[in-house]
Design a protein around this motif. Structure first.
Motif, mmCIF file in Angstrom:
data_model
loop_
_atom_site.group_PDB
_atom_site.id
_atom_site.type_symbol
_atom_site.label_atom_id
_atom_site.label_comp_id
_atom_site.label_asym_id
_atom_site.label_seq_id
_atom_site.Cartn_x
_atom_site.Cartn_y
_atom_site.Cartn_z
ATOM 1 N N GLY A 116 -0.151 -0.336 -0.294
ATOM 2 C CA GLY A 116 -0.796 0.517 0.496
ATOM 3 C C GLY A 116 -1.539 1.628 -0.152
ATOM 4 N N LYS A 124 5.318 1.564 9.354
ATOM 5 C CA LYS A 124 6.224 2.650 8.514
ATOM 6 C C LYS A 124 7.664 2.299 8.604
ATOM 7 N N GLU A 140 3.164 -1.646 6.194
ATOM 8 C CA GLU A 140 2.179 -1.066 6.897
ATOM 9 C C GLU A 140 2.796 -0.380 8.219
ATOM 10 N N GLN A 148 10.004 -0.253 6.366
ATOM 11 C CA GLN A 148 10.378 -0.059 4.733
ATOM 12 C C GLN A 148 11.874 0.803 4.597
#
Lengths: 693, 387
Positions: free
Chosen positions: A617, A687, A685, A690
């Motif tokens: 990212g 959020k 992506e 992760q």
């Protein structure tokens, strides 16, 4: 060393006259000055010396048969009855179906009914089988079966009568058209003989059909309608528990080792309502291969036994005797034995004296005789082991190993091992209501004891973790917990990760019968502990069971399982047995090691992958800042590259792993349950997808 | 954070949207774009993106005997995104590049620390910082410099000022438009900025005969107080230990533009030797800058290993050599640019034999003005230095 009579007083009855006389003599000699008190004389003692009936002996020593406490008594009773039923069904070639019904009748009283769909028992045999100790068909033959001595069920009945005074009720039917026989019996412990209470000492015949049903209903006889079968009902003093060493566990483990059995189970809480029945359904209709009966092998007999056999064999020559009474003795072997013993093969057995018998015995031991044939053993088989274990123990990896048959002391035996890896312990999954019941039933003094004794595979470390997480003191009593505290404990139990603190769960079997007590004394547990599991990827402290989410099942099948006691709870450690155990465990362990190493590799790969995926990212943002490229598009493209990259990594792993994978997966003794991959590409992506690792 | 419009032309400042880019800025921007485009290109073709960065290590430097300076070899390191040990530094490199691009476009400059703060944040979706500390950021900036073959100032970055100068030198600072007379800077002297290229610092006039470079501030002050530079008509500089690029560049420019000889007065220890080595032939780490920075004719005036006896110093000035000192001294002795210089081999051997090192300040133990009035003039007079 003369023994003090006072200490021995209570056992004196058990000694022979010569013993007692010797003792008295010694005592008088040592007490030089004669005391005034009248001492017993050989004559007075002789008056109280008499036969001891087996029943009397076992009534006094009931712990030898597994009736040491109410909890175990209930279990042993069910166990003996179920084992007998299974033996009978298998011998008759019937796929077994068993009904187990436990009903609470008083504070500490339970009525236990066990019924099978077996061949039934002939009328005149019923009282003897259930009312006489050491009466049975299995003791005198060498054939693999669950029961061995013919003590179990009659002892259970005796225990019931002793503790509740209620008779043992037996109903048996041999075919649909024939009448069922119904007996209520007690054991006369003095004579070791059954005492029939109903039908004026003759028992009752229940006619088949409508009339029979009416009679059954009228007299409150329990019976599930089957064409043939036997039901025994015993009322006894007992205690119903759950968890370790419980009836539930016994039935569950029986289901694992006997995938051809269907068990209907009504526990005391079911309220005898068939709707609450717990069903262990069979996973195969195939009966295990019928074990053959064999003659004893010369290496397994003792001198005394040989002499008895010689005396029994009237009118035979020595050679004839040897070839006909032993397995693996051909006429050639017989003549060699005779030669070694210095005896004539044509000599009559009646002329063999003690000295010659001794020579013959030693010659038998010295002569090389091939091992007994091993078709008398019927192992469960790797496929069914896997099936059975998979059905009851949740896991991700299963492996089974069956050793070729071997021989100890002339008795053929075979070791089988099945292992399940993965899954959570029962403690993680226990519902709140069940926990509440468990706590109410338990008699453990501390919470820690409660946890370790109730749940399998829960070691002291894990128990401490749970107690700490729930915020209790180490000496909290489990029976005094308030509802809110129970809830707290339940939360801790479901949330604490127990995988690390879990210890290996060892299920022991002998001839398909689960062994639930005396783990430490058993050769199986000892072999598991002395195996080095560290080299197979498990953690293990020296001389301890390894830890990890592992369940191992060890089965010893033999024509004669050497138990350490009559209650059949632990297998004795003959070197040959220990060796086979070790080899079987190692064979299963090696495959587990292969699996774990592969899993570790995949996990490491996944972690590596995540590390560089984490920065995608940022890279995409920075690049699009510089050249105004579309961030999303670039990110997706980089993602694709990453996937391609990881795909090749996967492929390489697969190829490298494929060798292992193929080996493991094509191996019929291995079962791998594919769970959703735990290490996939996590998409940064999203959020929250992760996690920090 | 100090913000300076970079060029006189930029000084019209006003709205940032109308930043006028210099040719150098345009070139740097092109290079940065090239770097980004390559990544996009690689991604489109589904190849692993990588950056090529010249190796900055002893293995990739070469001592050019004719030019007498260290030059960087052609070895390059690949920095790959899809490589476990490089993924993070790859990301950092791209971050620095995008940070510099922004600076250039906005016509601003930042200190190294400023850029570090600008780029420091948590990697999205994690709690991992992009840069843990400045020490992680600075080498990446150097990587970008080398990788793009552009200078730090071209990336609109500067280091903090370190090092001072005093002497008969007049210069013009284009950034502020001030004319500075370095002879009239008071006791602290002129603070040498990080970027001293001609378009920023223009030399107007220099009447000095030579340059005396000392290791650190304390010694520099001693000289300044004793009016050494007035008496000997020289420029007096120090670099606060290892001189930063600004100091080295200004020394180099003065040396080359006014043909001023450079004399170094450094400690008698491996550290001092290496400072001299860096001034003379360039550093291993920044070998790509040697061309602009190296002063192959710089001389090593002292302190010498023999000075303990020559100057009859008191034993209290001895500092015994540590194991790392000995190791480092041997390493320096084996550098190709020291290897064949007998005098230097003798010097280093002497120090190792002494078993102790000395700082320049040790001369003060003899007399406060000994170093300024006797030691240094005598060395210059005798021409007693190491080359």
């Amino acid at each position: 060393m003369p023994r003090q009579p006072s200490k021995n007083g209570q056992h004196a009855r058990g000694r022979t006259a010569s013993d007692a006389a010797g003792d008295t003599g010694a005592t008088t000699a040592s007490n030089g000055h004669a005391s005034k008190r009248r001492r017993a004389t050989a004559q007075s003692m002789a008056a109280s010396q008499r036969d001891i009936s087996v029943s009397e002996f076992f009534a006094k020593n009931r712990h030898l048969l597994g009736f040491d406490n109410p909890r175990k008594a209930l279990l042993t009773t069910i166990k003996e009855a179920v084992d007998n039923s299974l033996d009978a069904c298998e011998e008759a070639g019937i796929v077994p179906e068993i009904w187990v019904h436990v009903e609470q009748t008083g504070a500490n009283r339970f009525k236990v009914g066990i019924q099978d769909n077996g061949p039934g028992i002939l009328k005149k045999q019923i009282p003897l089988i259930f009312g006489k100790l050491l009466y049975g068909s299995k003791f005198h033959r060498l054939r693999m079966s669950r029961g061995q001595q013919g003590i179990g069920i009659s002892a259970a009945g005796m225990y019931g009568v002793l503790t509740t005074g209620k008779p043992v009720k037996i109903a048996s039917k041999t075919s649909a058209r024939k009448p069922a026989h119904y007996y209520e019996i007690k054991i006369d412990t003095k004579k070791n003989l059954p005492e029939i209470l109903n039908g004026r000492g003759e028992g009752v015949d229940i006619p088949p059909g409508e009339a029979g049903w009416k009679y059954i209903e009228k007299h409150g006889i329990e019976w599930v309608e089957v064409q043939h079968g036997t039901r025994v009902t015993i009322e006894l003093e007992g205690k119903f528990v759950r968890g370790r060493g419980s009836v539930d566990e016994y039935l569950e483990q029986t289901a694992i080792a006997n995938p051809h059995v269907t068990i209907h189970y009504l526990d005391p809480e079911s309220g005898s309502d068939p709707a609450n029945e717990k069903l262990y359904e069979r996973s195969t209709d195939q009966l295990p291969k019928e074990p053959k009966e064999i003659k004893p092998h010369p290496y397994g007999i003792e001198l005394g036994m040989l002499m008895t056999m010689l005396a029994d064999a009237r009118g035979m020559t020595l050679s004839q005797f040897l070839t006909s009474s032993f397995s693996r003795v051909s006429s050639g072997v017989a003549s060699r034995v005779c030669q070694t013993a210095g005896l004539k093969p044509r000599a009559s057995t009646q002329k063999i004296g003690r000295g010659e018998a001794d020579k013959l015995f030693h010659a038998l031991q010295e002569t090389k005789i091939s091992s007994p044939s091993t078709d008398c053993i019927s192992p469960i088989g790797e496929e069914l082991l896997l099936k059975g274990l998979h059905q009851v123990v949740p896991g991700e990896f299963y492996v089974a190993a069956t050793r070729p048959p071997a021989v100890y002391r002339g008795n053929p035996f075979q070791i089988e091992v099945a292992l399940a890896y993965g899954g959570t312990t029962g403690a993680n999954r226990v519902p709140l209501e069940v926990l509440r019941d468990l706590l109410a039933e338990c008699d453990a003094r501390t919470l820690r004891q409660f946890l370790t004794t109730t749940f399998y595979g829960l070691g002291t470390d894990a128990a401490d973790q749970i107690i700490k997480a729930a915020g209790f003191g180490s000496r909290t009593s489990p029976s005094k917990l308030k509802p809110a505290e129970i809830k707290r404990l339940h939360e801790a139990m479901t949330s604490v990760n127990l995988e690390a603190g879990q210890t290996m769960n060892v299920l022991r079997y002998a001839n398909r019968v689960p062994l639930q007590f005396q783990h430490a004394a058993c050769a199986i547990t000892q072999s598991v502990m002395s195996t080095n599991w560290r080299s197979y990827g498990l953690t293990q402290s020296r001389g301890q069971l390894p830890s990890g989410p592992v369940t191992i099942m060890v089965h010893m099948a033999s024509v004669w399982v050497p138990f350490t006691s009559e209650s059949k709870e632990a297998v004795a450690g003959y070197p040959e047995i220990q060796k086979e155990l070790r080899l079987a465990l190692q064979s299963a362990g090696r495959k587990l090691g292969m699996y774990l190493r592969r899993r570790m590799k995949v996990k490491q790969e996944g972690e590596r992958r995540n590390i560089f995926l984490r920065y995608l990212g940022e890279v995409a943002s920075a690049v699009s800042d510089i050249n105004k490229t579309d961030r999303k598009k670039l990110y997706d493209q980089l993602m694709l590259v990453a996937k391609k990259k990881t795909a090749t990594a996967d492929m390489r792993l697969d190829e490298r792993g494929q060798v292992i994978e193929a080996e493991l997966e094509e191996d019929p003794s291995v079962l791998i349950v594919n769970e959703p991959a735990e290490v996939g590409i996590r998409n940064p992506e999203t959020k929250n997808g992760q996690a920090t690792s | 954070m100090a913000k300076r419009p970079r060029k006189a032309s930029d000084k019209k400042k006003a709205d940032t949207e109308k930043v006028v880019l210099t040719d150098r800025d345009k070139k740097t921007l092109r290079d940065l774009l090239g770097l980004a485009d390559r990544i996009v290109n690689d991604a489109q073709k589904k190849r692993d993106p990588y950056l090529e960065i010249p190796t900055r290590a002893l293995s990739n430097v070469r001592y050019n005997k004719t030019r007498r300076r260290i030059e960087m070899g052609s070895n390059k390191n690949r920095r790959e995104l899809f490589n476990l040990s490089q993924a993070k530094s790859y990301m950092q490199t791209v971050l620095v590049a995008s940070g510099c691009k922004q600076l250039i476009e906005q016509g601003k400059t930042l200190s190294l620390r400023g850029l570090y703060y600008k780029l420091k944040r948590d990697v999205e979706g994690t709690k991992e910082p992009t840069f843990v500390d400045q020490g992680e950021c600075d080498p990446v900036i150097e990587d970008v410099e080398v990788g793009l073959n552009s200078l730090r100032e071209e990336l609109h970055l500067y280091a903090s000022n370190r090092g001072n100068l005093a002497g008969p030198l007049v210069l013009f600072d284009h950034a502020t438009g001030d004319e500075i007379d370095c002879a009239r800077m008071g006791s602290a002297g002129y603070s040498i900025p990080s970027i001293v290229e001609n378009d920023v610092i223009e030399f107007k006039k220099c009447t000095a005969k030579f340059i005396l470079h000392v290791e650190k501030d304390t010694v520099w002050r001693r000289f300044a107080e004793d009016k050494f530079w007035q008496k000997h008509n020289c420029i007096l500089t120090h670099g606060n230990g290892q001189p930063p690029r600004g100091v080295r560049r200004i020394l180099s420019r003065l040396h080359h533009e006014y043909k001023l000889p450079v004399y170094c007065l450094l400690d008698n220890d491996p550290w001092g030797y290496y400072i001299y080595s860096v001034i003379k032939q360039g550093s291993i780490n920044l070998a790509f800058e040697s061309q602009r920075m190296a002063i192959p004719d710089a001389k090593f005036l002292g302190l010498r290993s023999k000075d303990y006896e020559r100057c009859e110093l008191s034993p209290s000035v001895k500092i015994s050599l540590s194991d790392t000192d000995i190791k480092r001294a041997k390493q320096i002795a084996s550098y190709p640019w020291f290897e064949h210089k007998k005098a230097w081999q003798k010097e280093i051997q002497q120090m190792l034999k002494n078993g102790f090192k000395m700082e320049v300040e040790s001369l003060i133990s003899k007399d406060i003005t000994y170093v300024t009035e006797q030691y240094t003039p005598a060395r210059l007079e005798e021409g007693d230095w190491l080359d």
